[in-house]
Design a protein around this motif. Sequence first.
Motif, PDB file in Angstrom:
ATOM      1  N   ARG A   1      64.438  37.821 -13.844  1.00  0.00           N
ATOM      2  CA  ARG A   1      65.546  36.905 -14.121  1.00  0.00           C
ATOM      3  C   ARG A   1      66.487  36.833 -12.918  1.00  0.00           C
ATOM      4  NH1 ARG A   1      67.564  34.283 -18.514  1.00  0.00           N
ATOM      5  NH2 ARG A   1      69.810  33.945 -18.586  1.00  0.00           N
ATOM      6  N   GLY A   2      66.694  37.958 -12.243  1.00  0.00           N
ATOM      7  CA  GLY A   2      67.506  37.955 -11.022  1.00  0.00           C
ATOM      8  C   GLY A   2      66.888  37.101  -9.930  1.00  0.00           C
TER       9      GLY A   2
ATOM     10  N   LEU B   1      74.683  33.110  -8.298  1.00  0.00           N
ATOM     11  CA  LEU B   1      74.335  34.205  -7.394  1.00  0.00           C
ATOM     12  C   LEU B   1      74.929  35.528  -7.876  1.00  0.00           C
ATOM     13  CD1 LEU B   1      72.833  34.856  -4.797  1.00  0.00           C
ATOM     14  CD2 LEU B   1      74.907  34.320  -3.518  1.00  0.00           C
ATOM     15  N   VAL B   2      76.149  35.478  -8.401  1.00  0.00           N
ATOM     16  CA  VAL B   2      76.780  36.682  -8.958  1.00  0.00           C
ATOM     17  C   VAL B   2      75.973  37.187 -10.150  1.00  0.00           C
ATOM     18  CG1 VAL B   2      78.818  37.544 -10.173  1.00  0.00           C
ATOM     19  CG2 VAL B   2      79.097  36.121  -8.138  1.00  0.00           C
ATOM     20  N   GLN B   3      75.504  36.270 -11.003  1.00  0.00           N
ATOM     21  CA  GLN B   3      74.676  36.659 -12.140  1.00  0.00           C
ATOM     22  C   GLN B   3      73.365  37.275 -11.666  1.00  0.00           C
ATOM     23  OE1 GLN B   3      74.241  33.908 -15.481  1.00  0.00           O
ATOM     24  NE2 GLN B   3      75.988  32.736 -14.710  1.00  0.00           N
ATOM     25  N   ALA B   4      72.804  36.721 -10.594  1.00  0.00           N
ATOM     26  CA  ALA B   4      71.563  37.291 -10.045  1.00  0.00           C
ATOM     27  C   ALA B   4      71.795  38.726  -9.593  1.00  0.00           C
ATOM     28  CB  ALA B   4      71.075  36.432  -8.880  1.00  0.00           C
ATOM     29  N   VAL B   5      72.915  38.963  -8.915  1.00  0.00           N
ATOM     30  CA  VAL B   5      73.252  40.324  -8.461  1.00  0.00           C
ATOM     31  C   VAL B   5      73.385  41.260  -9.657  1.00  0.00           C
ATOM     32  CG1 VAL B   5      75.054  41.726  -7.384  1.00  0.00           C
ATOM     33  CG2 VAL B   5      74.328  39.601  -6.308  1.00  0.00           C
ATOM     34  N   GLN B   6      74.050  40.799 -10.712  1.00  0.00           N
ATOM     35  CA  GLN B   6      74.237  41.632 -11.893  1.00  0.00           C
ATOM     36  C   GLN B   6      72.905  42.009 -12.527  1.00  0.00           C
ATOM     37  OE1 GLN B   6      76.849  39.305 -14.373  1.00  0.00           O
ATOM     38  NE2 GLN B   6      78.709  40.107 -13.418  1.00  0.00           N
ATOM     39  N   HIS B   7      71.994  41.055 -12.623  1.00  0.00           N
ATOM     40  CA  HIS B   7      70.691  41.342 -13.234  1.00  0.00           C
ATOM     41  C   HIS B   7      69.881  42.313 -12.382  1.00  0.00           C
ATOM     42  CE1 HIS B   7      71.592  37.934 -15.877  1.00  0.00           C
ATOM     43  NE2 HIS B   7      70.604  38.354 -16.632  1.00  0.00           N
ATOM     44  N   VAL B   8      69.919  42.149 -11.068  1.00  0.00           N
ATOM     45  CA  VAL B   8      69.178  43.065 -10.202  1.00  0.00           C
ATOM     46  C   VAL B   8      69.799  44.457 -10.257  1.00  0.00           C
ATOM     47  CG1 VAL B   8      68.453  43.523  -7.825  1.00  0.00           C
ATOM     48  CG2 VAL B   8      68.447  41.189  -8.687  1.00  0.00           C
ATOM     49  N   GLU B   9      71.118  44.544 -10.310  1.00  0.00           N
ATOM     50  CA  GLU B   9      71.782  45.846 -10.427  1.00  0.00           C
ATOM     51  C   GLU B   9      71.419  46.529 -11.742  1.00  0.00           C
ATOM     52  OE1 GLU B   9      75.859  45.440  -7.765  1.00  0.00           O
ATOM     53  OE2 GLU B   9      75.887  44.811  -9.864  1.00  0.00           O
ATOM     54  N   MET B  10      71.346  45.761 -12.834  1.00  0.00           N
ATOM     55  CA  MET B  10      70.926  46.345 -14.101  1.00  0.00           C
ATOM     56  C   MET B  10      69.486  46.831 -14.036  1.00  0.00           C
ATOM     57  SD  MET B  10      72.638  44.116 -17.189  1.00  0.00           S
ATOM     58  CE  MET B  10      72.103  42.505 -16.620  1.00  0.00           C
ATOM     59  N   SER B  11      68.623  46.045 -13.390  1.00  0.00           N
ATOM     60  CA  SER B  11      67.224  46.439 -13.236  1.00  0.00           C
ATOM     61  C   SER B  11      67.114  47.752 -12.461  1.00  0.00           C
ATOM     62  CB  SER B  11      66.450  45.330 -12.522  1.00  0.00           C
ATOM     63  OG  SER B  11      65.144  45.746 -12.210  1.00  0.00           O
TER      64      SER B  11
ATOM     65  N   PHE C   1      66.215  43.713  -1.885  1.00  0.00           N
ATOM     66  CA  PHE C   1      66.514  42.400  -2.457  1.00  0.00           C
ATOM     67  C   PHE C   1      67.981  42.312  -2.871  1.00  0.00           C
ATOM     68  CE2 PHE C   1      66.380  39.569  -6.323  1.00  0.00           C
ATOM     69  CZ  PHE C   1      66.291  38.387  -5.609  1.00  0.00           C
ATOM     70  N   LEU C   2      68.498  43.388  -3.450  1.00  0.00           N
ATOM     71  CA  LEU C   2      69.906  43.416  -3.842  1.00  0.00           C
ATOM     72  C   LEU C   2      70.810  43.300  -2.621  1.00  0.00           C
ATOM     73  CD1 LEU C   2      72.178  43.870  -5.925  1.00  0.00           C
ATOM     74  CD2 LEU C   2      71.830  46.332  -5.631  1.00  0.00           C
ATOM     75  N   ALA C   3      70.453  43.988  -1.548  1.00  0.00           N
ATOM     76  CA  ALA C   3      71.259  43.922  -0.323  1.00  0.00           C
ATOM     77  C   ALA C   3      71.274  42.503   0.249  1.00  0.00           C
ATOM     78  CB  ALA C   3      70.714  44.906   0.711  1.00  0.00           C
ATOM     79  N   LYS C   4      70.142  41.805   0.190  1.00  0.00           N
ATOM     80  CA  LYS C   4      70.089  40.421   0.665  1.00  0.00           C
ATOM     81  C   LYS C   4      71.020  39.524  -0.135  1.00  0.00           C
ATOM     82  CE  LYS C   4      65.976  38.706   1.473  1.00  0.00           C
ATOM     83  NZ  LYS C   4      64.540  38.392   1.280  1.00  0.00           N
ATOM     84  N   LEU C   5      71.054  39.740  -1.448  1.00  0.00           N
ATOM     85  CA  LEU C   5      71.945  38.935  -2.295  1.00  0.00           C
ATOM     86  C   LEU C   5      73.407  39.231  -1.997  1.00  0.00           C
ATOM     87  CD1 LEU C   5      70.135  39.130  -5.778  1.00  0.00           C
ATOM     88  CD2 LEU C   5      70.010  37.323  -4.067  1.00  0.00           C
ATOM     89  N   LYS C   6      73.727  40.510  -1.803  1.00  0.00           N
ATOM     90  CA  LYS C   6      75.111  40.879  -1.500  1.00  0.00           C
ATOM     91  C   LYS C   6      75.528  40.332  -0.136  1.00  0.00           C
ATOM     92  CE  LYS C   6      75.677  44.965  -4.415  1.00  0.00           C
ATOM     93  NZ  LYS C   6      76.857  44.438  -5.127  1.00  0.00           N
TER      94      LYS C   6
END
Length: 323
Positions: free
Chosen positions: A145-146, A160-170, A191-196
């Motif tokens: 989902r992220g 994009l913020v929602q994507a970060v939240q989903h990856v952080e939860m994962s 992947f999380l670092a790229k989004l941030k």
Amino acid sequence: PGFALFQMAKAHYCQGRYSQALDKTTECLALQKLALSGSSEGGSSASAAALISKGNNASAKADAIPTASSIMNSDASAGMTALDLRSTFATSVHSSVRGVVRSLTDSASSPKEGQAPHPMLSNSIAIMVSRYPAHACVSQTLLLRGHVLAACCLDNTSLLVQAVQHVEMSIAIQRKLLVSDEDELARRLIFLAKLKKQLGQFDEADAVYKEAVFILSAIRPDATNDRLEMMKAEDAEVSSDCAKYLKRITGEIAHAMYLHGKSYHCQRMHAQAFDCYNKAFNMLMKSGAGKDSLGVKNIAKCMKNRSSLEKLVSAYWDDAGVI
């Protein structure tokens, strides 16, 4: 649980149908939460019984799943070709299964008295994670989902913020698992670092890149030792697999360093960026990657950036300790 829905969401994502992919991941998470919530509290049997009961009720409300023989013997099948019969059977099954899934999703998402709000409404990742069972399939669905949210965000910061939240939860669920795949965790961190970095949160991105490199660097010596042991044992096949795994880990470390260098570059920290590029370049060359490989070309292109080199040299000569 939810394997079929996950695969459907993945197929939609690969084909660029992001809206449908998001819908399927929502259904998949609802089904997984319903199926696994009891097992995380020690009541797996009761949860399974409740799930079966709900599934049976949903099946009763929906059309009963037909069998091929019932369709063949029905009066409506008179004059129908084999292809027509096959299409009718597939449509009926799809309709029934869709009714079951819709019923389970509605029951999982329907609000109850005293029930906390949906985790997506909370800003705390810890609270969000507590709403989901600590299971690998849930972690995979959240990660997918992220990816979908990141792919369809374009210039929409909220997505994009929602994507970060989903990856952080994962990632948080992945850390909870007793048997955790370290290199998979490192890939999620990258992947999380790229989004941030895309959000402009460079300090957090740098910290995540460093953790990913640390994890992969800790794996690399073990992979090297395994390869040496297999070479001593003269097991050519296993030794070849170990060599491929070692090369992949080395490539992932170099890729993480390259991306970290680009993050530094965006912050105009050219000395740190050049150091990351140089380490990544040397690591790839030592691993046997040729000069024509895409990774080496990308790193060399960044290292040869004229503007960056001029600023790097200028900063060097401006240093009071040089003269």
